[in-house]
Design an enzyme around this catalytic site. Structure first.
Site, PDB file in Angstrom:
ATOM      1  N   HIS A   1      50.586  20.569  52.525  1.00 18.71           N
ATOM      2  CA  HIS A   1      51.075  21.126  53.788  1.00 18.71           C
ATOM      3  C   HIS A   1      50.969  22.650  53.692  1.00 18.71           C
ATOM      4  O   HIS A   1      51.423  23.248  52.714  1.00 18.71           O
ATOM      5  CB  HIS A   1      52.528  20.746  54.059  1.00 18.71           C
TER       6      HIS A   1
ATOM      7  N   GLU B   1      60.741  21.039  53.450  1.00 18.69           N
ATOM      8  CA  GLU B   1      59.795  20.162  54.158  1.00 18.69           C
ATOM      9  C   GLU B   1      59.149  19.109  53.256  1.00 18.69           C
ATOM     10  O   GLU B   1      58.084  18.578  53.591  1.00 18.69           O
ATOM     11  CB  GLU B   1      58.710  21.022  54.797  1.00 18.69           C
TER      12      GLU B   1
ATOM     13  N   HIS C   1      52.641  25.757  63.793  1.00 18.50           N
ATOM     14  CA  HIS C   1      53.212  25.682  62.459  1.00 18.50           C
ATOM     15  C   HIS C   1      52.149  25.637  61.356  1.00 18.50           C
ATOM     16  O   HIS C   1      52.104  26.524  60.511  1.00 18.50           O
ATOM     17  CB  HIS C   1      54.130  24.444  62.414  1.00 18.50           C
TER      18      HIS C   1
ATOM     19  N   HIS D   1      50.021  26.644  56.075  1.00 25.70           N
ATOM     20  CA  HIS D   1      49.946  27.380  57.348  1.00 25.70           C
ATOM     21  C   HIS D   1      48.673  28.210  57.421  1.00 25.70           C
ATOM     22  O   HIS D   1      48.669  29.255  58.060  1.00 25.70           O
ATOM     23  CB  HIS D   1      51.160  28.299  57.491  1.00 25.70           C
TER      24      HIS D   1
END
Lengths: 247, 247, 247, 247
Positions: free
Chosen positions: A96, A77, A167, A98
Site C-alpha cells: 500500500h 492501515e 489517497h 501513495h
C-alpha cells in the site's frame, strides 16, 4: 538461514527498495504472507520503510491483530493487508503506497489507468478505483478497520491493483519480488499514459492478449526478475542482504 | 536539554528538512513561537536553511525586530512571521517558501489550489491568493515591513496557507512538525491537482467533512506524525539531532 | 589572493554551480570580463564545467582568440561571449547553456518567455528569440565565428537573456554572481510559466514596475545575493573555495 | 591494452553511463561490433547495466548465439542487436532501452518524434515506430528471436532510431560514443517536443539541412565528443576507466 529468516530479510529489502524508488516515503507499507501459516502475514511495525530492519518485522493475523503480545505501535492501515490476504488465497504479498504519479488517476474523472507499456502489463487489464466515501461517508480516508479493508478488497476483486481515491493504491501479487516490481512500474505506466494523452491522438494500450502473454511468462526467480531485484537492492544500499534461492 | 534548547534543535531540523525536500533553496525560512513568551519567536539569521545551526537562531519580537542587540543580518521578510504570530495566537509555527510547484497556482487565473489527496488535507478547504500589488502597487514583491506583513496576515485570515502571487506561500500551524509536514505535502497536492486537470473530467476534491476529519485526528507526537518527522530528519542527515518527547 | 586570482576562483565556483544545478551538462560555459583589461575575458578551455579547475581558465580577446600562445582546445562557441562583451560594455559576465526547460520556449510559436515569479525578474521584461537560420541558413546551430556571435549580440540588444532557437540561451549580467543566479532561476521561471499556461485562465506576469523595482535593489554582495552564492557553492561541493569580499 | 581490451572497457563505461543517465534501469543493453570480426559483437551477459564489469562481456554471433560455449544467462532480447548488426554493416554500436520519456511517442497517435534541439539532431530526420503486433500478433512485446529482430531492423531501415510501441527504442550508430550520446539526448529531445506542443503554436523543428550539417560535423574523438564522454563517465563513477586514443 531458515526460510522464514530469508523471507524477513527479503521483506527488509522490499521496504528499502520501495523507499529508494519513491513508491513510499514516511508512509506506505509492504507485507508478505507467512510461509508456514497462510493465516498470518509479516509487516513492519509503525516505522518508515527506509528505516526498517529485521527486528521491526511483526507477525499479524488475518484480522490485522498481532500474534502474541507485541506491544509496539502498528501501522494504522494494516487492515488493507489483512483483508486482501483474507479475500485472496492466491496473493502472497501486498503493497500500500501513495506514489505520487498514481494519485491523479484516482481523482480525475476522465482517464482510466491501464497498461500502455510492457513493464506496466502486470497491473492487469483493469485497475478499479475505490472511493471510501461510497460506503463510509466522510472519513480521514485511512483504512483503519476490517470493514473498510474488506470493502477495499471487494473492489480489488480478482485484479492486481486498486486505486484509492484521494489517497493511494493497493497492489497484490503472487510473490514479494513481483509486488515490488509492479509497484515501481505502476507510476511509470501512469506517467507514460498521462504524456500520451497530452500528445493526443488515439492512445495504443496493450491488448488483452499482450497482457496475458506477459503474465504467463512471469517467474519470480527467472534471470529477468532477479536482475531487477538485484539492481534495485543495490541502488537501495542493501545488495549485501540478497539471498538467491538455489536454482 | 531545556525546553527552549530542544525547540531550537527542532528548528534546526525543520530548516534542514525543508531544504532537503526542496521546499526552500537559498531562500525561504521557518519560525516557531517562543515557548515561554508568546510575544517572541525564533528564526534563523540571514543564512540558507540548509546551513542553519543552533547558533544561527535569533529571537525576534512581534514587530520583527531582534530582542537584545543582535547585530547580525536578518531575513528581509521576517515580517511575514511577525505579522502572522501577531494576528493568530493559535499559530505556533510559520513557513515562508517559494516551493516551485505551488507557484503556478499563484499566477494562473483559472484553478484554485484545494486538497485532492489526504496528505494535502492540512492546507484546509480554502487557500487564498494574496497579491502585494493590490495594496502596495509596484514593489520588489518582498514583504519587508509590518504593514505588508499585516496585509498578508489579513488575507491568510483563519486559513492555514496563503499563496503569494509571483512569489511563494506562507503556511501557519499549531506546531513545528505540522507546519513542516504541510509545507512538504503542499507542492505534492499542487502537482496532483495539475495532473488531474490535465487528465480531464471532473476532479474529485476532498470533501469538507474529510478535511475536517483529518484535521481532528492530528496530534504532533502521534506515531504517524513522528514517523514522518523521523524519516525526513534522517534523509536530511540530522537524525542524530532528534529528541522524542516523553510519551 | 590578488583580485584576478579571486575572480578565477569565483569562475571555477560558477562552473561547478551551473553543473550541479543542471544549467549546463557536458556543454555550456560561463565567462567573466578581465578585471584589469576590459578587452579581455576569462573562460575555461574545452572541458566540462563540472570538471573545471583554476588551471583550466584561459584569457581571450574580444575577437574570441587566445591571448599569448595557449595551444589548448577551446570552446567552439567562445564567440558568443566575445561578441556580447564587445557589444555591451556594461556586461561583466556571460553564460551560454542548453538548460532543458528553456528550450521549448525557443521552438514553440505561441508563448513568450517572460517573468512570472520574483526570482525570474532578472531576465528582464523581454526575452528575444534568435534564430541562426535567419541570417546564416542551414548550419549546425553552433555560434562558431564573430559574425554569428555579433548577430546574436545584436538580437540580445539591451536585454539580459536571449533564447537561441533549437539550441539554448545566452545570459549577460553586471556580475558573475548575478549571471549565475539568473541562469539558475531562468529554467524555474520557464517551468512555472508552462504550468500556469496549462492551468489556464489569464496568466499574471510581473509588471514592468515590479521588474524594475527588483532590478534596482540588486547588489552582488548584499546578504541576500551572497546567501544564494554560498548555498549553491556548498551544494556543488566547493564551499571551501568561497572568498567573501570585505564589507 | 589491446584494441579489444580497450573496447571492452569502453563498453563497461557505456553501460554505466546509460544507467546513471536513466536511459536504462535493470533492463536495457548496449553492444558494440567486434573490432576484428564484423560478424561478431560484444554485449553483457544478463545483468543490470549499472553492475556490468569487463568479465560480464560476452561475444555473440550475428545469429545472437554465443561464440564458444559460454553457458551464462544472456539477455532475452540480444536479437535486437544481432539483427541490426546483420542488416547494417555501417553500424558499429547499438542501444536498446526503455527510457521513460520516449515511451509516450510510441503509443500516442498524434505526434511524431523529430529533432527540435541541436543535441537531438543525431536521431535523424525520421524516427519510425515499430509495432511488434503488426507481424507477430499478441506477444509479451519482447524481441526474442531473429525473425522479430529482423522485422525490427527492417523498420529501422537506414534511420538511426526506431521506437518500439509500448516498449522502448533501439538506436544504431557508427561508434559507441555516438550511440551513448544519442541515447542520452533522445529523451531530452522528446521532453522538449512534448513541452513545445503544450505551449502551442507551430513547433519549429530542425530543418533537413541543419540535421545534415550536424551529422557531417560529427567525429567520435573530437574534443566536443570526448568532453561529453569524459563528463558522463565521471558522473557514473568510472572516470578512472577512460582511455583516450592517441590523437
Amino acid at each position: 538461514m531458515s526460510n522464514l529468516d530469508t523471507l524477513i530479510q527479503d521483506l527488509v529489502i522490499a521496504n528499502r527498495i520501495l523507499a529508494k524508488e519513491d513508491v513510499v516515503d514516511a508512509y506506505g507499507h509492504v507485507s508478505v504472507r507467512h510461509p508456514e501459516n497462510p493465516n498470518r502475514f509479516l509487516i513492519a511495525r509503525s516505522v518508515s520503510p527506509e528505516l526498517v530492519g529485521a527486528d521491526d518485522i511483526v507477525e499479524l493475523g488475518l484480522d490485522g491483530q498481532p500474534v502474541g503480545d507485541d506491544k509496539r505501535a502498528l501501522y494504522l492501515e494494516r487492515f488493507i493487508h489483512a483483508a486482501i490476504f483474507e479475500a485472496r488465497p492466491d496473493v502472497m504479498a501486498v503493497v500500500h503506497a501513495h506514489a505520487e504519479d498514481t494519485l491523479a488517476f484516482g481523482v480525475a474523472g476522465a482517464t482510466k489507468l491501464r497498461p500502455v507499456v510492457h513493464s506496466g502489463a502486470f497491473i492487469g487489464p483493469e485497475v478499479p478505483v475505490w472511493d471510501i466515501a461510497d460506503n463510509f461517508g466522510d472519513t480521514n480516508l485511512l483504512v483503519t478497520d476490517m470493514a473498510q479493508g474488506r470493502d477495499l478488497a471487494k473492489c480489488l476483486g480478482g485484479n492486481n491493483v486498486v486505486l484509492m481515491r484521494g489517497h493511494g493504491f493497493a497492489a497484490a501479487s503472487r510473490s514479494l519480488i513481483e509486488v515490488v516490481r509492479m509497484s515501481v512500474y505502476l507510476p511509470r505506466n501512469a506517467r507514460v499514459l498521462m504524456r500520451a494523452k497530452q500528445l493526443g491522438g488515439e492512445t495504443k494500450y496493450l491488448s488483452a492478449g499482450e497482457i496475458e502473454a506477459r503474465n504467463r511468462g512471469y517467474r519470480p526467480y527467472s534471470p529477468e526478475s532477479w536482475r531487477a531485484w538485484e539492481y534495485w537492492a543495490n541502488r537501495a544500499g542493501c545488495g549485501h542482504l540478497l539471498t538467491r534461492p538455489e536454482g
